[in-house]
Motif scaffolding. Structure first.
Motif, PDB file in Angstrom:
ATOM      1  N   VAL A 178       0.844  -1.194   0.000  1.00  0.00           N
ATOM      2  CA  VAL A 178       0.000   0.000   0.000  1.00  0.00           C
ATOM      3  C   VAL A 178       0.880   1.246   0.000  1.00  0.00           C
ATOM      4  O   VAL A 178       2.007   1.230   0.500  1.00  0.00           O
ATOM      5  CB  VAL A 178      -0.941   0.020   1.224  1.00  0.00           C
ATOM      6  N   ASP A 179       0.353   2.319  -0.586  1.00  0.00           N
ATOM      7  CA  ASP A 179       1.085   3.583  -0.543  1.00  0.00           C
ATOM      8  C   ASP A 179       0.327   4.648   0.233  1.00  0.00           C
ATOM      9  O   ASP A 179       0.815   5.755   0.433  1.00  0.00           O
ATOM     10  CB  ASP A 179       1.405   4.088  -1.957  1.00  0.00           C
ATOM     11  N   THR A 180      -0.894   4.309   0.685  1.00  0.00           N
ATOM     12  CA  THR A 180      -1.719   5.249   1.438  1.00  0.00           C
ATOM     13  C   THR A 180      -2.420   4.490   2.560  1.00  0.00           C
ATOM     14  O   THR A 180      -3.026   3.442   2.316  1.00  0.00           O
ATOM     15  CB  THR A 180      -2.775   5.918   0.532  1.00  0.00           C
ATOM     16  N   VAL A 181      -2.330   5.020   3.769  1.00  0.00           N
ATOM     17  CA  VAL A 181      -2.939   4.367   4.929  1.00  0.00           C
ATOM     18  C   VAL A 181      -3.853   5.362   5.631  1.00  0.00           C
ATOM     19  O   VAL A 181      -3.422   6.451   6.033  1.00  0.00           O
ATOM     20  CB  VAL A 181      -1.870   3.863   5.920  1.00  0.00           C
ATOM     21  N   VAL A 182      -5.122   4.994   5.752  1.00  0.00           N
ATOM     22  CA  VAL A 182      -6.088   5.811   6.483  1.00  0.00           C
ATOM     23  C   VAL A 182      -6.078   5.366   7.940  1.00  0.00           C
ATOM     24  O   VAL A 182      -6.300   4.188   8.233  1.00  0.00           O
ATOM     25  CB  VAL A 182      -7.507   5.652   5.897  1.00  0.00           C
ATOM     26  N   LEU A 183      -5.810   6.287   8.837  1.00  0.00           N
ATOM     27  CA  LEU A 183      -5.803   5.978  10.265  1.00  0.00           C
ATOM     28  C   LEU A 183      -7.257   5.977  10.736  1.00  0.00           C
ATOM     29  O   LEU A 183      -7.779   6.974  11.217  1.00  0.00           O
ATOM     30  CB  LEU A 183      -4.958   6.999  11.023  1.00  0.00           C
ATOM     31  N   GLY A 184      -7.903   4.817  10.565  1.00  0.00           N
ATOM     32  CA  GLY A 184      -9.342   4.711  10.743  1.00  0.00           C
ATOM     33  C   GLY A 184      -9.809   4.555  12.169  1.00  0.00           C
ATOM     34  O   GLY A 184     -10.981   4.303  12.410  1.00  0.00           O
ATOM     35  N   CYS A 185      -8.930   4.685  13.121  1.00  0.00           N
ATOM     36  CA  CYS A 185      -9.303   4.669  14.535  1.00  0.00           C
ATOM     37  C   CYS A 185      -8.545   5.801  15.207  1.00  0.00           C
ATOM     38  O   CYS A 185      -7.383   6.063  14.868  1.00  0.00           O
ATOM     39  CB  CYS A 185      -8.945   3.329  15.178  1.00  0.00           C
ATOM     40  N   THR A 186      -9.185   6.474  16.146  1.00  0.00           N
ATOM     41  CA  THR A 186      -8.554   7.637  16.764  1.00  0.00           C
ATOM     42  C   THR A 186      -7.327   7.285  17.589  1.00  0.00           C
ATOM     43  O   THR A 186      -6.558   8.170  17.969  1.00  0.00           O
ATOM     44  CB  THR A 186      -9.563   8.386  17.659  1.00  0.00           C
TER      45      THR A 186
END
Length: 254
Positions: free
Chosen positions: A156-164
Motif C-alpha cells: 500500500v502507498d496510502t494508509v487511512v488511520l481509521g481509529c482515533t
C-alpha cells in the motif's frame, strides 16, 4: 474657547470561551483533543474516556447508541455547547440518534478519510486501519511491527488511520513504513468542522484565547491511565478524575 473632552474609549469585554464536550470509548480520542487544543486553545473542553467499557466495537448497536446518549447527556448537562463524538464506532452507530434527540446542539463525528485517500494514492493500494481493541503501551512496539509488516506486504502507498488511537502513534508507524507511504489523519478536518459550527464570536474566542480556558478529563475506569496518556500527548499539566455512570444493559437477543 473651552476644550471639548475627548470621549474615553470603553474596553471591549473579553469574549466568553465556548464550551465543548468530547467523548470516546477510551484514550484514542486524545488525538482529536490534541488537535482541538492546538487550533482552538481558548475553548473550554470536557473530555470523557469510557475506558471501563472499551472497546465499543465489540458491543451491540443498541448498547453503543444508549451509551453515547448517556455520555452526551452528561456533557450537555455540564454546559457543552457542541459535542464531538471522537469515536468511529460511536459516530457510525449513534450520531444520527444524538442529533435527533438534541436538535439545537451541534454534533460532530469522526470517520475514516477514505475520499482523501482515493485522491492521494499513486498505485491504487489503500489500507484503512481499524481496531477491535485498544493499543496497549506494554506491547506497542511489537504491534506496530506486525502492522507495518502487513502493510508493506500489501504494497500500500496510502494508509487511512481509521481509529482515533492510531494518530497517537503515527510518527512511530511512519518510521516503520518509510516516507513513501502517506498516512492520513482526519483530526484537522474534524477541528475545521467544529470551528465552522461555532457562533462567529465563540470561534474567535476559541482561536485566540489561552490554554487557561480549561480542560476537564474524566474516565469511567482508573483515571490514572487517562491522566498519563493526556500528559504525554495533550498537556503535561493535565489531570483526570473518575466518572461513575449507570451501566447500559445489553438488549436481549431473541
Amino acid at each position: 474657547m473651552p476644550t471639548v473632552p475627548t470621549p474615553t474609549a470603553t474596553a471591549t469585554p473579553p469574549l466568553p470561551p465556548p464550551q465543548l464536550g468530547v467523548f470516546d470509548s477510551g484514550i484514542g480520542g486524545l488525538s482529536v483533543l490534541a488537535a482541538l487544543r492546538l487550533q482552538l486553545p481558548g475553548a473550554r473542553i470536557h473530555y470523557i474516556a469510557d475506558t471501563a467499557y472499551t472497546p465499543w466495537g465489540e458491543r451491540s448497536a443498541h448498547w453503543v447508541g444508549q451509551r453515547c446518549e448517556q455520555l452526551a447527556a452528561h456533557l450537555i448537562d455540564a454546559g457543552a455547547q457542541l459535542v464531538l463524538v471522537a469515536c468511529n464506532t460511536g459516530t457510525t452507530q449513534a450520531i444520527g440518534t444524538l442529533r435527533a434527540r438534541w436538535p439545537t446542539v451541534p454534533f460532530v463525528g469522526v470517520e475514516p478519510g477514505v475520499k482523501p485517500a482515493v485522491a492521494g494514492t499513486r498505485n491504487g493500494r489503500i489500507a484503512v486501519m481499524g481496531t477491535s481493541g485498544t493499543l496497549r503501551s506494554d506491547t506497542l512496539a511489537p504491534q506496530l511491527d506486525q502492522i507495518a509488516a502487513a502493510l508493506r506486504e500489501a504494497a500500500v502507498d496510502t494508509v487511512v488511520l481509521g481509529c482515533t488511537h492510531y494518530p497517537l502513534v503515527a510518527a512511530a508507524l511512519q518510521q516503520r513504513l518509510g516516507d513513501g507511504v502517506l498516512l492520513l489523519d482526519t483530526a484537522d478536518a474534524v477541528v475545521r468542522r467544529v470551528t465552522s459550527l461555532l457562533p462567529p464570536d465563540a470561534a474567535v474566542a476559541a482561536q485566540h484565547a489561552s490554554h487557561a480556558a480549561g480542560l476537564t478529563l474524566c474516565s469511567t475506569a482508573d483515571p490514572a491511565v487517562l491522566r498519563a496518556a493526556a500528559r504525554r500527548w495533550v498537556d503535561a499539566r493535565a489531570d483526570a478524575s473518575a466518572l461513575v455512570l449507570p451501566p447500559i444493559i445489553e438488549a436481549a437477543r431473541g
